[in-house]
Write a protein that holds these residues in place. Structure first.
Motif, PDB file in Angstrom:
ATOM      1  N   HIS A 178       0.894   9.835   3.916  1.00 10.92           N
ATOM      2  CA  HIS A 178       0.512   8.494   4.362  1.00 10.92           C
ATOM      3  C   HIS A 178      -0.892   8.507   4.969  1.00 10.92           C
ATOM      4  O   HIS A 178      -1.696   7.597   4.733  1.00 10.92           O
ATOM      5  N   SER A 228      -6.030  -0.195   2.288  1.00 10.03           N
ATOM      6  CA  SER A 228      -5.648  -1.121   3.348  1.00 10.03           C
ATOM      7  C   SER A 228      -4.188  -0.880   3.731  1.00 10.03           C
ATOM      8  O   SER A 228      -3.414  -0.309   2.956  1.00 10.03           O
ATOM      9  N   ARG A 229      -3.832  -1.315   4.919  1.00 14.43           N
ATOM     10  CA  ARG A 229      -2.473  -1.089   5.411  1.00 14.43           C
ATOM     11  C   ARG A 229      -1.435  -1.724   4.489  1.00 14.43           C
ATOM     12  O   ARG A 229      -0.406  -1.126   4.185  1.00 14.43           O
ATOM     13  N   ARG A 230      -1.731  -2.915   4.023  1.00 10.83           N
ATOM     14  CA  ARG A 230      -0.782  -3.612   3.147  1.00 10.83           C
ATOM     15  C   ARG A 230      -0.613  -2.872   1.821  1.00 10.83           C
ATOM     16  O   ARG A 230       0.506  -2.744   1.309  1.00 10.83           O
ATOM     17  N   THR A 231      -1.715  -2.362   1.284  1.00 14.28           N
ATOM     18  CA  THR A 231      -1.645  -1.634   0.014  1.00 14.28           C
ATOM     19  C   THR A 231      -0.869  -0.340   0.172  1.00 14.28           C
ATOM     20  O   THR A 231      -0.057   0.030  -0.682  1.00 14.28           O
ATOM     21  N   ARG A 232      -1.122   0.362   1.282  1.00 16.73           N
ATOM     22  CA  ARG A 232      -0.390   1.606   1.530  1.00 16.73           C
ATOM     23  C   ARG A 232       1.108   1.352   1.630  1.00 16.73           C
ATOM     24  O   ARG A 232       1.916   2.095   1.074  1.00 16.73           O
ATOM     25  N   ILE A 233       1.467   0.293   2.338  1.00 12.93           N
ATOM     26  CA  ILE A 233       2.886  -0.028   2.498  1.00 12.93           C
ATOM     27  C   ILE A 233       3.514  -0.372   1.151  1.00 12.93           C
ATOM     28  O   ILE A 233       4.653   0.022   0.854  1.00 12.93           O
ATOM     29  N   ALA A 234       2.762  -1.081   0.309  1.00 10.57           N
ATOM     30  CA  ALA A 234       3.287  -1.458  -1.010  1.00 10.57           C
ATOM     31  C   ALA A 234       3.549  -0.223  -1.869  1.00 10.57           C
ATOM     32  O   ALA A 234       4.617  -0.087  -2.482  1.00 10.57           O
TER      33      ALA A 234
END
Length: 255
Positions: free
Chosen positions: A150, A157-163
């Motif tokens: 991670h 971006s945080r959102r992309t990593r989470i996706a």
């Protein structure tokens, strides 16, 4: 003039500080990677190999119909761990994906460890129970690798990593359902073929069940014991003989 000298000394001090921090950061990463490699080979490869070898040697049926599922999940976890450790230039997106997959594998390893814990505590009396603690180490190693993966995706971006992580988590978790779902579908098709009024119905049903490795016999036995039609019962019993090598007796009690 003095102001210029002060500024130069300040800049030089700042540069030395940055170089020192960079050296410490590199050294820290080196130590972290060394520890990761040690944990990976100890609890990621050698430990699970010892567990499965002991399991196969003893011939213990600890997981029942879930045995194939556990083996598939373990192989997937080890492959994910190997990719994380040895793929140095892994793209950030795939690192995040691996992070999610490794997190799911860590949870699965922890569940296996907790499932085996009562047996582990009992077997501690004969030392061999120590092997049952290995899944806890494996779970920690996988969780640690998940955190590293991670972090390696920090450019995203945080959102992309989470996706990406969510996709990896979902794919790894779906492996737990793959075998049970496939087995359920195979039995449904087999039972439909058993219902056909053809002499080779049991053989045709067996062709479907033969495609599923690690098939559990409990669904077939339950279906036969719940059947009130004698002819259908005989067909199911013959299917059990073809697939598992034994006939079903109506006197058996259902658990």
């Amino acid at each position: 003039m003095s102001d210029t000298m002060v500024d130069s000394e300040s800049e030089a001090a700042q540069a030395r500080k940055e170089r020192r921090e960079a050296v410490l950061q590199v050294a820290g990463r080196g130590r972290t990677r060394t520890l990761t490699l040690v944990l990976t080979y100890l609890f990621g490869f050698l430990g699970p190999a010892a567990c499965f070898c002991l399991h196969w040697v003893l011939g213990a049926d600890m997981f029942g119909s879930r045995e194939v599922t556990v083996h598939v999940a373990a192989i997937a976890a080890l492959l994910s761990l190997a990719l994380h450790v040895h793929w140095r230039d892994c793209p950030p997106g795939f690192s995040a994906f691996l992070g999610g997959a490794l997190l799911s594998s860590a949870i699965q390893a922890l569940l296996v460890a907790l499932f085996l814990l009562p047996l582990t505590l009992v077997c501690m009396l004969i030392v061999v129970g120590v092997v049952g603690l290995i899944p806890f180490g494996t779970a920690w190693t996988l969780y640690r690798a998940s955190h590293e993966a991670h972090q390696a995706a920090a450019l995203l971006s945080r959102r992309t990593r989470i996706a990406f992580a969510a996709c990896g988590f979902a794919l790894s978790s779906s492996l737990l359902l793959a075998h049970p779902v496939t087995q359920f579908v195979a039995y449904e098709i087999a039972f439909e073929r058993i219902a056909e009024l053809t002499p080779d119905a049991p053989e045709r049903a067996n062709e479907v069940l033969a495609l599923i490795p690690g098939l559990a016999n409990r669904p077939l036995i339950d279906e036969a014991l719940a059947c009130e039609d004698d002819e259908r019962f005989l067909r199911l019993s013959k299917l059990c003989v073809l697939r598992f090598g034994f006939a079903i007796d109506r006197t058996w009690r259902r658990d």
